[in-house]
Design an enzyme around this catalytic site. Sequence first.
Site, PDB file in Angstrom:
ATOM      1  N   THR A  72       0.798  -1.222   0.000  1.00 40.23           N
ATOM      2  CA  THR A  72       0.000   0.000   0.000  1.00 40.23           C
ATOM      3  C   THR A  72       0.839   1.284   0.000  1.00 40.23           C
ATOM      4  O   THR A  72       0.643   2.158  -0.840  1.00 40.23           O
ATOM      5  CB  THR A  72      -0.926  -0.008   1.234  1.00 40.23           C
ATOM      6  OG1 THR A  72      -1.782  -1.141   1.104  1.00 40.23           O
ATOM      7  CG2 THR A  72      -1.747   1.249   1.333  1.00 40.23           C
ATOM      8  N   TYR A 153      -4.834  10.644   9.627  1.00 37.93           N
ATOM      9  CA  TYR A 153      -5.398   9.335   9.304  1.00 37.93           C
ATOM     10  C   TYR A 153      -6.244   8.802  10.439  1.00 37.93           C
ATOM     11  O   TYR A 153      -5.846   8.802  11.604  1.00 37.93           O
ATOM     12  CB  TYR A 153      -4.285   8.319   8.989  1.00 37.93           C
ATOM     13  CG  TYR A 153      -4.912   7.007   8.594  1.00 37.93           C
ATOM     14  CD1 TYR A 153      -5.545   6.877   7.366  1.00 37.93           C
ATOM     15  CD2 TYR A 153      -4.951   5.923   9.471  1.00 37.93           C
ATOM     16  CE1 TYR A 153      -6.182   5.702   7.001  1.00 37.93           C
ATOM     17  CE2 TYR A 153      -5.575   4.736   9.112  1.00 37.93           C
ATOM     18  CZ  TYR A 153      -6.194   4.638   7.884  1.00 37.93           C
ATOM     19  OH  TYR A 153      -6.837   3.480   7.524  1.00 37.93           O
TER      20      TYR A 153
HETATM   21 ZN   LIG Z   1      -3.316  -4.645   2.246  1.00 38.63          ZN
END
Ligand SMILES: [Zn+2]
Length: 457
Positions: A72, A153
Site C-alpha cells: 500500500t 489518518y
Molecule cells: Zn493490504
Amino acid sequence: MLLKILVGFLCGATAVATENNTAHQGPVPLLLVSFDGFRADYLQRFPMPNLKLLYSQGVLVEQLTNVFITKTFPNHYSLVTGLYAESHGILASSMYDPVSHKHFTTSNDTDPMWWSEAQPLWLTALDSGYKTAAMMWPGSDVVNRTATHFLPYNSDVTFQQRLGNMTKWLLGNEKEQGVMFAALYWEEPDRSGHMFGPDNNTAMGKALKEVDDNIGLLMSELNRTGLWGRINVLITSDHGMAQCSADRLIRLDDCLHPDNYTQVDLTPVAALIPNKDPKAVFDLLNKCHPHMTAYVKKAIPDRLHYRNNERIQPIILIADEGWTIVHRKTDKLPRLGDHGYDNSLPSMHPFLAATGPSFRQGYRISSLQSVDIYPLMCHLLSVPAQPNNGTLTQARCMLAAETCWDVPLMVGLVVGVLLVLTTITFLFRFLSYRRPSGPRPFQRLQVDDDDDDPLLE
Ligand SMILES: [Zn+2]
Ligand SMILES: *[C@@H]1O[C@H](CO)[C@@H](O)[C@H](O)[C@H]1NC(C)=O
Ligand SMILES: *[C@@H]1O[C@H](CO)[C@@H](O)[C@H](O)[C@H]1NC(C)=O
Ligand SMILES: *[C@@H]1O[C@H](CO)[C@@H](O)[C@H](O)[C@H]1NC(C)=O
Ligand SMILES: *[C@@H]1O[C@H](CO)[C@@H](O)[C@H](O)[C@H]1NC(C)=O
Ligand SMILES: *[C@@H]1O[C@H](CO)[C@@H](O)[C@H](O)[C@H]1NC(C)=O
Ligand SMILES: *[C@@H]1O[C@H](CO)[C@@H](O)[C@H](O)[C@H]1NC(C)=O
Ligand SMILES: *[C@@H]1O[C@H](CO)[C@@H](O)[C@H](O)[C@H]1NC(C)=O
Ligand SMILES: CC(=O)N[C@H]1CO[C@H](CO)[C@@H](O)[C@@H]1O
C-alpha cells in the site's frame, strides 16, 4: 498510390478530430481516488454498475503494472510521484533506515525524513499556486508540510465523511478558492481481501458492492454540487490481492535460527540483516524453500527497480504468489489474502478508470504502468513534473485532445483496405483479360509506381 490515398484520408480524419481542442481553456480540477487492494479482475468477476457507468463515459485501463513491492504505502507514493519505490524511499510497510537508525511502521509514519526523498503532487501543485487536498492518502499527514487541506489518518472516518469534506474543499467558498488537485483514500476492498481471501465470492461480492455503492455516492455527490462533468476524476488502486492458504507456509526457523539475523519485514517479501557471517546466512536462506527466492541486495533483478536505496536491507526473500513466510512450526496463516508479491503477477495489478472533460469517452486500453499516471496528472494540471520514472507516451492516448492511433487497429485497417483494393484490382484486370476485345499480358499486373512512397521506406 493506394497508400497515398489512405494516408490522405487518415490526415483528414485527424484534422476533424483535433478541431475542438479544449486545451486553451486551461486546466480543470482533478480528483484522484484510490480504493485500496482493488484487484483488476474484480471488474470482470463482480457487477460494479456505478463504476461501469463511470468509465463508459470515460476511459478504462484494464490493468496497471504497479511497482515492487506491491504494498500500500510504496504504491500510493508512486501514484503521486511517478517514482519507483527505490527512488521515492517508501520501500515497505516496515522499514529501517541505517543512516538515522529509525524504524518506520504504518502506524508511526509521520516523521518527514521518510517521505522527503520525493515530492508528492499535492505539494508540487501547491508550489504552482494551486490549493490542494489529500484525504487519508499515505504520506498526506506528514507533520512538516501538508496539502492545503487534510485530515489526520483515522480509519473510523466513513467514506461519506471523507467525500463530504473533499467536495467542500473542491467547491471552495468566498474566502477560500476551491482545490485543483485532490487525493482521496479508502481502505476497501483491501481489508476484506486480507480477511476472507480474494477467491471468496460471497465475501468479496459484498465488499465490492459496498465499494461500488461508494462510487455511486461519489458520482451523485459531484453531480449534486455541479462538479460532475466539470472536473477530471481518476479512480484507481495500489495493488491487487492473492489467495493464501495454510498449505502454503514457508517456515524460516526450519532453515536458520532467528538469532542469526535482524528482521525488518517478513512476508511476502522479507527484509533481513545478517548478524554475522552474511555468506553462511544467505546460503541457508537461499536453499530454504522451493517457493521462495533469496537475493543479496546487489543481485536484486533490475526489472524490480528495488535496489538503489539505503533502506533496502542486505538480504531480501520473495515468496511465490500465494505463499506466506512465517517463523515457527506453530505459526498459523496470518491472512487469507495478501499482496506485496512480484509486480509482474496479474493478481497484483490494479486498474484505472478516468472520466471528465479532458478524457475520451468509451475508450479502453489493456495496460499502463502505474508510474505513468503522475506525468498524466501533471499534464492535466499544467504543473511542471518533478523528475520521475513515467512517460506520457501511452497515457496521452486517454486524452480527448490527443490524436493517438491504436497501432494494431490501424495496421489491421490498412491491411484490410489494401486487401480489398487489391482484390478489386485483380478482379477488374482478370475480367478485362477475359474480354475477347483487349487481352492483356499478365506482367502488367505488377505495381511499379511505389518508388517514392514514404510508407514503404
Ligand atoms: Zn493490504
Ligand atoms: C467545442 O466544444 C465546446 C465546449 O464543449 C462546444 O460548446 C462547441 O460547440 C464545440 N465546437 C465545435 C466546433 O464542435
Ligand atoms: C516512531 O518512530 C520514531 C522514529 O522515527 C521513534 O523515535 C518513536 O519512538 C516511534 N514511536 C513509537 C510509538 O514507536
Ligand atoms: C521537512 O523535513 C524534511 C526531512 O526532515 C526536510 O528535508 C524538509 O526540508 C522539511 N521541510 C520543511 C518545509 O520544513
Ligand atoms: C468531515 O469529516 C469529519 C470527520 O473528521 C466529519 O465529522 C464531518 O461530518 C465531515 N464533513 C462533511 C461535510 O461530511
Ligand atoms: C467466505 O466468507 C464468508 C463471510 O462473508 C464466510 O462465512 C465463508 O465461510 C467464507 N467461505 C470460505 C470458503 O471461506
Ligand atoms: C446527474 O443528475 C442528473 C439530473 O438529476 C441526472 O439526469 C444524471 O443522470 C446524473 N448523472 C450522474 C452521473 O449521476
Ligand atoms: C527514476 O527516476 C529518478 C528521478 O529522475 C532517477 O533518479 C532514477 O534513475 C530513475 N530510475 C530508473 C530505473 O530509470
Ligand atoms: C550460520 C550461523 O551463523 N548460524 C548460527 C545461527 O544461530 C545459532 C544459534 O544462535 C548458532 O548456533 C549458529 O551457529
